[in-house]
Design an enzyme around this catalytic site. Structure first.
Site, PDB file in Angstrom:
ATOM      1  N   SER A   1     -11.569  14.764 -14.692  1.00 35.35           N
ATOM      2  CA  SER A   1     -10.668  15.919 -14.677  1.00 35.35           C
ATOM      3  C   SER A   1      -9.867  16.068 -13.369  1.00 35.35           C
ATOM      4  O   SER A   1      -8.702  16.464 -13.435  1.00 35.35           O
ATOM      5  CB  SER A   1     -11.424  17.204 -15.027  1.00 35.35           C
ATOM      6  OG  SER A   1     -12.380  17.475 -14.021  1.00 35.35           O
TER       7      SER A   1
ATOM      8  N   GLU B   1       3.855 -19.754   3.467  1.00 30.11           N
ATOM      9  CA  GLU B   1       3.428 -18.962   2.310  1.00 30.11           C
ATOM     10  C   GLU B   1       2.326 -19.692   1.559  1.00 30.11           C
ATOM     11  O   GLU B   1       1.344 -19.103   1.129  1.00 30.11           O
ATOM     12  CB  GLU B   1       4.617 -18.710   1.368  1.00 30.11           C
ATOM     13  CG  GLU B   1       4.314 -17.736   0.221  1.00 30.11           C
ATOM     14  CD  GLU B   1       3.822 -18.390  -1.066  1.00 30.11           C
ATOM     15  OE1 GLU B   1       3.539 -17.665  -2.025  1.00 30.11           O
ATOM     16  OE2 GLU B   1       3.688 -19.634  -1.137  1.00 30.11           O
TER      17      GLU B   1
ATOM     18  N   HIS C   1      -2.760   0.182  -1.019  1.00 26.36           N
ATOM     19  CA  HIS C   1      -2.066   0.835  -2.140  1.00 26.36           C
ATOM     20  C   HIS C   1      -3.080   1.274  -3.195  1.00 26.36           C
ATOM     21  O   HIS C   1      -3.980   0.522  -3.539  1.00 26.36           O
ATOM     22  CB  HIS C   1      -1.045  -0.127  -2.754  1.00 26.36           C
ATOM     23  CG  HIS C   1       0.123   0.568  -3.395  1.00 26.36           C
ATOM     24  ND1 HIS C   1      -0.016   1.349  -4.521  1.00 26.36           N
ATOM     25  CD2 HIS C   1       1.445   0.612  -3.069  1.00 26.36           C
ATOM     26  CE1 HIS C   1       1.183   1.833  -4.856  1.00 26.36           C
ATOM     27  NE2 HIS C   1       2.077   1.403  -3.990  1.00 26.36           N
TER      28      HIS C   1
HETATM   29 ZN   LIG Z   1       5.891 -20.546  -3.854  1.00 30.44          ZN
END
Ligand SMILES: [Zn+2]
Length: 729
Positions: free
Chosen positions: A616, A392, A673
């Site tokens: 709009s 990570e 997303h």
């Molecule tokens: Zn971390």
């Protein structure tokens, strides 16, 4: 015996009298669920968190280390002993190791940065010498550059605006920036865009050193030789393995050439301590830095450029390393093909007691208790998948590769992803999909803060009130910075990220001082908050796993999203007002200049117009979503037959995916997303309605109009999904 019976009756009576309703459960199943959660809480043991942290954080365990592998194998065995089906999923990922680091001042005096931390006598973990990973920024490019130095404060866009006003250009220079003010990767990215050829980042004592409090070991803050490591990969473009964008870094995957990998920095970048930074800052002349730029060192902060001249030389060993993700499954009794996913990473920069082990051990204790309940016959309805991610720290690599590699499986089965990443003491912080806000609030309202005894919601509200912030309970929007990113932003799996903090700040983040010794003295002594995290995340996991109807609620979602739309419109209007004001000033000044032709001043250029965008389509689309949200909220799905509930759940699971666009955001298609994304120039910081908002902020109004229309279509699709659900009610 009799007495007991009466008590039981009384208990049952009072229980029904205060019967609580919870999102996604029928009244009867809600009582069962609350009883189950009480049993779960009773199983949690602080001692386990303590023991496991001592084991996992005993040695450095960054990507590719033997100790990292040992941790992964140990966790797999633990999960198995608790009744899980566990496996290690391995990927081969590019991970640079620092081979050569040289930073020296060559003019007007000479100094060579030590780049070496001083071990602490009271902390045995800081004395492991060679095993401690040298400080560096992962995914800095190799380089050998010499140039004059410029101090750029935090090195964020508004700092460069300030430099421009002062007439200072960083082209061909090396910049020195402070940590904080943005995600670190933005600093070299922006410096390179401005023409700089090298970047140094240092931790100023004003931000997390002696200005904040006593330094380690007397206090929690950064000693003078402490260096924050960290990735500078261009994650706002795409996270994960730099050589395999969008697909899994399996053994035989086709890989980019390193020179073609767009997420490696364009210029060399190196982090240093404040002891090392001081001589460089002292050697700068030129204008004195604005008051807000000055830090806590006993020097006058000058900007330069020069006369300080710097030589920076970096070389890395660019090797593929194995990343070991541990994936542990507990099969659901009713909906085995619906997965509730729960993860935390296990790799650290050094020992990582706080980041990530404090979160990892809370997750494991949660998994142990859930496993014990299952062994006693209380199996979850849905399958629960616990994940311990590797890699990570260098760039969300382990989770991203796994998610990219399992796209079809995840789209079919995953109903939620719940992330943690380290833990501290203080207030509950939660971000995530706003369809989950109501459920999280219910849970946080029922769990007690270990320090004050009030609920987590009340504790948070009290703190917010004191500091004058909004005290209502809400989820923040997710940007990036941890393993939820590939789930929510790439795949559209509803996600949450949570942890405690606010009363445990220090300077240990990503340094050799983030050790068991530091953690148990300053972060969460006694692991009270570790257990509270296991409780909170555990309740969320169990509610998602056992709900009759997946507990998504749309009113909170609608409220938040319409606020985002109002913000975007408001931003455009205030930009227009500002531009008009500036244009007028320029016009007046031009008049003055013309009146005095001897004056040699150059008139500033007038800003260009901010057009009236047509919002709009977006307003209309959201207005029609509102009608469907109201209908949806009125429908009681929990009273449907089991077979109908199953069909509703299958549709609900896919709701968030309707908020993705296949083509993704402009210039970064990996991010799909349409509501949440990390900012292109903020890094971890979120941009909501990112397509529209960033186009406006970058003054690309043609693109803004296109994005408005695209987002309106997304909302229309979302509405039709809601309508299909309402029809099933
Ligand atoms: Zn971390």
């Amino acid at each position: 015996m009799k007495k007991h019976y009466v008590l039981l009756l009384l208990y049952a009576f009072s229980y029904t009298a205060i019967a609580q309703t919870i999102q996604g459960f029928s009244p009867e199943s809600a009582q069962d669920q609350l009883a189950l959660e009480a049993q779960f809480d009773a199983k949690l043991k602080k001692e386990n968190l303590d023991d496991w942290m001592q084991f996992m954080a005993a040695e450095p365990h960054y990507v590719g280390t033997e100790y990292g592998k040992k941790n992964a194998e140990w966790m797999k065995k633990q999960f198995e002993s608790w009744g899980y089906d566990a496996e290690i999923d391995e990927y081969q990922v590019l991970f640079p190791y620092p081979k050569l680091r040289l930073l020296e001042l060559t003019e007007p005096t000479t100094f060579k940065a030590a780049l070496a931390p001083e071990p602490i006598a009271e902390d045995k973990y800081t004395q492991q010498g060679e095993a401690l990973l040298p400080s560096y920024n992962a995914f800095s490019t190799d380089g050998d550059v010499t140039a004059e130095l410029v101090f750029v404060n935090y090195g964020v866009p508004k700092d460069y605006e300030e430099l421009e006003k002062l007439g200072i250009d960083v082209k061909g220079k090396i910049v020195i920036a402070k940590y904080y003010g943005s995600w670190r990767g933005i600093k070299p990215k922006l410096a390179a865009e401005k023409g700089a050829i090298g970047c140094i980042i240092y931790s100023d004592p004003a931000d997390d050193g002696y200005v904040q409090g006593d330094v380690y070991p007397e206090g929690a803050f950064k000693p003078e030789t402490g260096v924050q490591r960290g990735s500078v990969m261009d994650m706002p473009l795409y996270p994960g393995d730099v050589l395999t964008p969008g697909y899994g870094a399996t053994k035989n995957a086709k890989r980019l050439h390193r020179k073609d990998a767009p997420t490696i920095t364009k210029i060399p970048v190196l982090p240093i301590s404040y002891a090392d930074a001081k001589p460089f800052l002292e050697a700068l002349e030129g204008p004195v830095a604005p008051a807000s730029w000055r830090g806590g060192l006993p020097v006058t902060y000058h900007i330069g450029p020069g006369p300080a001249k710097v030589h920076l030389k970096l070389a890395f060993d660019w090797q593929l390393q194995p990343a070991y993700n541990v994936i542990a499954k507990l099969k659901g009794a009713t909906y085995p093909d619906e997965w509730v996913m729960r993860g935390n990473h296990h790799d650290a920069w050094v020992h990582g007691a706080s980041d990530p082990v404090s979160g990892m051990v809370a997750l494991m204790e949660e998994a142990r208790a859930v496993g014990e309940l299952a062994k006693a016959g209380k199996k979850p309805k849905r399958t629960i998948v616990y994940c311990a991610w590797d890699a990570e720290e260098p760039g969300l690599i382990g989770s991203t590769e796994w998610v990219e590699d399992h796209q079809d499986l995840l789209k079919e089965k995953a109903v939620v992803y719940i992330n943690t990443d380290g833990n501290g003491r203080g207030f509950l912080g939660v971000g995530g999909s706003h369809t989950l806000e109501t459920m999280v609030k219910e849970i946080a309202g029922d769990i007690k803060d270990p320090q004050t005894g009030v609920s987590l919601v009340e504790r948070r509200a009290a703190a917010a009130k004191v500091s004058g912030r909004d005290s209502s309970f809400g989820l923040s929007a997710l940007g990036s910075g941890s393993d939820y990113t590939p789930f929510i932003q790439h795949t559209g799996i509803p996600s949450l990220n949570l942890g405690f903090g606010g009363e445990s700040s220090g300077g240990e983040y990503h340094t050799i001082f983030d050790s068991y010794t530091h953690y148990t003295r300053f972060k969460d002594p006694g692991f009270e908050y570790g257990v509270t995290l296991a409780k909170t995340a555990g309740h969320i996991t169990l509610r998602m796993a056992n709900a009759d109807i997946l507990p998504f609620e749309l009113n909170a979602w609608y409220k938040t999203v319409s606020e985002y739309m109002d913000e975007v419109i408001e931003t455009t209007n205030s930009m227009r007002k500002q531009a008009e004001k500036q244009q007028q000033l320029v016009a007046e000044k031009a008049y003055v200049l013309a009146a005095d032709p001897k004056d040699n001043l150059k008139a500033p250029e007038a800003e260009s117009d901010v057009p009236y965008l047509d919002f709009s389509p977006l307003q209309n689309a959201l207005a029609s979503v509102k009608v469907s949200v109201q209908e949806f909220s009125k429908t009681d799905f929990t009273s449907l037959s089991a077979s109908k509930q199953k069909m509703v759940n299958a549709k609900l699971k896919d709701l968030e995916k309707a908020l993705l666009s296949d083509s993704g955001l402009p210039r970064r298609p990996w991010f799909k997303h349409q509501i949440y994304a990390p900012g292109f120039y903020t890094g971890y910081g979120v941009k909501t309605l990112p397509g529209v908002r960033e186009a406006i902020e970058q003054k690309n109004f043609k693109e803004a109009q296109e994005q408005i229309e695209k987002l309106a279509k997304t909302f229309t699709t979302f509405k039709s999904k809601l309508d299909e659900l309402v029809k099933m009610g």
